[in-house]
Enzyme design. Structure first.
Site, PDB file in Angstrom:
ATOM      1  N   GLY A  25      -3.460 -22.449   2.602  1.00 50.43           N
ATOM      2  CA  GLY A  25      -4.324 -22.046   3.699  1.00 50.43           C
ATOM      3  C   GLY A  25      -5.716 -22.583   3.424  1.00 50.43           C
ATOM      4  N   SER A  26      -6.671 -22.205   4.252  1.00 50.98           N
ATOM      5  CA  SER A  26      -8.021 -22.765   4.104  1.00 50.98           C
ATOM      6  C   SER A  26      -8.644 -22.392   2.763  1.00 50.98           C
ATOM      7  CB  SER A  26      -8.904 -22.282   5.253  1.00 50.98           C
ATOM      8  OG  SER A  26      -8.895 -20.853   5.325  1.00 50.98           O
ATOM      9  N   GLU A  28      -7.337 -22.192  -0.058  1.00 51.02           N
ATOM     10  CA  GLU A  28      -6.732 -22.894  -1.193  1.00 51.02           C
ATOM     11  C   GLU A  28      -7.134 -24.360  -1.260  1.00 51.02           C
ATOM     12  OE1 GLU A  28      -5.536 -19.339  -0.672  1.00 51.02           O
ATOM     13  OE2 GLU A  28      -4.782 -20.725   0.869  1.00 51.02           O
ATOM     14  N   GLU A  47       5.981 -18.722   2.486  1.00 47.82           N
ATOM     15  CA  GLU A  47       5.663 -18.376   1.102  1.00 47.82           C
ATOM     16  C   GLU A  47       6.844 -17.774   0.352  1.00 47.82           C
ATOM     17  OE1 GLU A  47       1.795 -18.396   3.381  1.00 47.82           O
ATOM     18  OE2 GLU A  47       3.823 -17.599   3.715  1.00 47.82           O
ATOM     19  N   HIS A  70      -1.538 -18.243  -0.174  1.00 49.04           N
ATOM     20  CA  HIS A  70      -2.723 -18.095   0.672  1.00 49.04           C
ATOM     21  C   HIS A  70      -3.153 -16.633   0.742  1.00 49.04           C
ATOM     22  CE1 HIS A  70      -5.683 -18.580   3.691  1.00 49.04           C
ATOM     23  NE2 HIS A  70      -4.960 -18.145   4.702  1.00 49.04           N
ATOM     24  N   HIS A 280      23.737  -0.273  -9.728  1.00 52.42           N
ATOM     25  CA  HIS A 280      23.470  -0.521  -8.310  1.00 52.42           C
ATOM     26  C   HIS A 280      23.950   0.679  -7.495  1.00 52.42           C
ATOM     27  CE1 HIS A 280      23.970  -3.347  -4.579  1.00 52.42           C
ATOM     28  NE2 HIS A 280      23.016  -2.471  -4.440  1.00 52.42           N
ATOM     29  N   GLY A 400      18.494  -8.696  -6.060  1.00 53.47           N
ATOM     30  CA  GLY A 400      19.274  -8.523  -4.849  1.00 53.47           C
ATOM     31  C   GLY A 400      18.514  -8.826  -3.579  1.00 53.47           C
TER      32      GLY A 400
END
Length: 526
Positions: A25-26, A28, A47, A70, A280, A400
């Protein structure tokens, strides 16, 4: 004078973090400016996919990997995938751009408010430099924290810091190394060896950390040396032992009661490189069989501390394996071929049974293929049919969290270009990371994506029956054509129906990525 950006780039290059997975993004852009030609930037369109690719890459290399996110929104998008990286113990270094320092307090657009708290408790360390001069030291800490603890770290950096000039005297701050050694002492090793040797009927349980540490072959040597029944710890994200070996007894069930029943008759249970245990579905019962004791050996101090039962030795499992091999005389082992064969696959009625698909993979793919698997309703069929004899052959979402498979396969293939990589993805899972196909096409990553389409969240329907709630909505997802989606992203794709057609398609080779869609019958995880 050197800028913060230049010092950071030099530190990353010195520490071999030159492959960056990101979606900028800006905030970065100032970090990415003037990136040396020795760096490789791998762009993902979401992402979550970015982090999944980095997770696969880190698991395949065993090294820290840099992820560029970002601010708050991009970091938030990655958090689902981050859960898998945490439980896979992947040493990811997450960096995120922050607004300029003068605008953070008034919460200007794209300010990451409370940046150090955003990714907790998932990351092991989170920081934001106190000033521009602290950026190189903070970056070094983020790398060392991830590497030492094998857990993702997070660093937020105001973007006006990168252009700041620093006194060259600050350079030694990042010109350093940090190493960790965790070997048990002679008394601990002697005691453990004596207990194993004295046990009437000991059992071995290996976890995913064995494969992560490159100890797959050492685990086989230990099991054969001691001639012990061997299991893989429940919910494995890596395979630490050949699943067709004559000593292999299977993957332990992920319920407390069933796991205990599976180990009945063993007076000593030695767990290497695994938590105790990753349960689980909640099926209560005794943690251990009557008359059994358990000893856990792990480098993960947190896993040792939170275990509900047994003794724990926080140490390098590789050192312990070597000690047991030298301190305990070899037991008599059966002669002949150490590997068994797979049973005949079950046949489907209206579509191919997943066992038929996996039998086709077993019969057509090279023995060193690395499989990235995210088809949660076909676990039982997978272990019945596959024959995996090499380390680094199996990757599964460690927490998971869906969306791991497609991007992780790309990361594994980029990290290990010497091995074929094949992703086995359910149609429910595929939708979570589908934009990874663009990255595969853009960088011509040689991955075969095999989409098993049954039009349902199969594992969810199984859980509905297990929990006594079989009539819940939201489990049907029919009508999706992944071949058309793949072609839209630039990945060649085909749909096959029969066994012979599938085998023909699997035998074909391609220089870049490809997708094969196959309709399969609905099955359950167990």
């Amino acid at each position: 004078m050197p800028t913060v950006r230049r010092i950071a780039h030099e530190f990353l290059e010195r520490n071999e973090l030159t492959t960056i997975f990101g979606n900028p993004g800006s905030n970065e852009l100032p970090f990415l400016a003037e990136l040396p030609d020795t760096f490789r930037y791998v762009l993902g369109l979401h992402e979550g996919v970015v982090l999944g690719m980095a997770d696969g890459y880190a698991q395949a290399t065993g090294r820290p990997v840099l992820v560029n996110l970002h601010a708050a929104a991009g970091s938030g998008n990655a958090m689902g995938a981050l859960t898998n990286a945490v439980y896979a113990r992947s040493p990811l270094v997450l960096t995120a751009g922050q607004q300029v320092r003068s605008a953070i307090g008034m919460e200007a657009m794209l300010a990451n408010v409370g940046a150090t708290e955003l990714m907790r408790p998932l990351v092991g360390w989170s920081g934001e430099p106190t000033c521009a001069a602290d950026v190189p030291r903070s970056l070094a800490q983020a790398v060392f924290e991830a590497e030492l603890h094998r857990r993702p770290s997070y660093l937020s950096v105001p973007y006006d810091d990168w252009a700041a000039e620093l006194d060259p005297a600050t350079l030694p701050t990042v010109d350093r190394t940090v190493r960790q050694g965790r070997a048990p002492d002679a008394v601990q090793l002697a005691d453990l060896a004596a207990r194993v040797e004295a046990a009437r009927n000991p059992a071995l349980v290996f976890g995913g950390d064995i494969d992560t540490a490159g100890l797959f072959d050492a685990a086989v040597r230990l099991a054969e040396h001691l001639a012990l029944a061997t299991w893989v710890a429940p919910s494995p994200h890596r395979l630490p032992f050949p699943n067709r070996h004559r000593l292999f007894r299977g993957v332990l069930p992920a319920g407390i009661g069933p796991l205990s029943a599976e180990l009945a008759g063993h007076d000593l249970i030695l767990v290497l490189g695994a938590p105790v245990f990753r349960y689980h579905q909640h099926v209560p019962g005794r943690y251990l069989p009557e008359g059994s004791t358990l000893v856990q050996v792990t480098e993960d101090a947190s896993a040792a501390a939170r275990a509900p039962v047994g003794e724990a030795l926080v140490a390098d499992p590789g050192v312990v394996i070597d000690a047991l091999l030298t301190r305990i005389p070899a037991r008599r082992t059966a002669s002949g071929e150490p590997f068994g064969s797979s049973p005949e696959p079950a046949a489907g009625k209206n579509a191919l049974h997943p066992e038929q698909v996996f039998a086709a993979l077993r019969d057509t793919q090279p023995g060193d293929t690395a499989y990235v698997v995210e088809s949660t309703s076909t676990n039982a069929a997978w272990w019945r049919q596959m024959d995996l004899r090499h380390g680094g052959s199996y990757f599964f979402p460690a927490a998971g969290g869906l969306g791991f498979g497609l991007p992780a396969a790309i990361g594994v293939a980029m990290a290990r270009p010497d091995r074929p990589v094949l992703a086995v993805i359910g149609d429910g899972s595929a939708n979570y990371g589908i934009t990874a196909l663009w990255t595969a096409a853009r960088y011509r990553v040689p991955v075969t994506f095999l989409i098993l389409r049954n039009g349902s969240y199969g594992a969810l329907r199984w859980f509905g029956d297990l929990l006594g709630t079989p009539d819940v909505p939201g489990t049907e997802i029919d009508g999706i054509d992944f071949t058309r989606i793949a072609e839209g992203y630039g990945v060649p794709a085909a749909s096959v129906t029969g066994d012979a057609e599938l085998r023909t398609a699997l035998k074909a080779t391609a220089e870049g990525p490809r997708l094969i869609q196959i309709d399969t019958e609905l099955t359950t995880p167990e």
